[in-house]
Design a protein around this motif. Sequence first.
Motif, short mmCIF file in Angstrom:
data_model
loop_
_atom_site.label_atom_id
_atom_site.label_comp_id
_atom_site.label_asym_id
_atom_site.label_seq_id
_atom_site.Cartn_x
_atom_site.Cartn_y
_atom_site.Cartn_z
N GLN A 94 0.85 -0.99 0.24
CA GLN A 94 -0.09 0.05 0.09
C GLN A 94 0.86 1.28 -0.11
N LEU A 95 1.74 1.22 0.80
CA LEU A 95 2.72 2.46 0.89
C LEU A 95 3.46 2.54 -0.43
N THR A 96 4.01 1.63 -1.18
CA THR A 96 4.90 1.73 -2.39
C THR A 96 3.96 2.19 -3.61
N GLU A 97 2.41 1.98 -3.39
CA GLU A 97 1.67 2.26 -4.71
C GLU A 97 1.33 3.80 -4.40
N LYS A 98 1.56 4.47 -3.41
CA LYS A 98 1.28 5.90 -3.35
C LYS A 98 2.29 6.74 -4.08
#
Length: 65
Positions: A61-65
């Motif tokens: 989730q953090l790398t998608e943003k």
Amino acid sequence: MKNSEIRELTTQEIVEKLDAERTALTRFNLNHAISPLENPLQIKETRRNIAKLMTELRQRQLTEK
């Protein structure tokens, strides 16, 4: 389940495994309350698997943003 195995899974597979592990943990806890499990370390291992799966989901989730 090893971290390397978890990283190879798709996000959908991780969500499915997470649901299965949570169900298994609930079942283990209920069965252990009624009569002791043969291997109570299954509870500990299941909790750790849940944590590993949740950590990998959060990383994605953090790398998608």
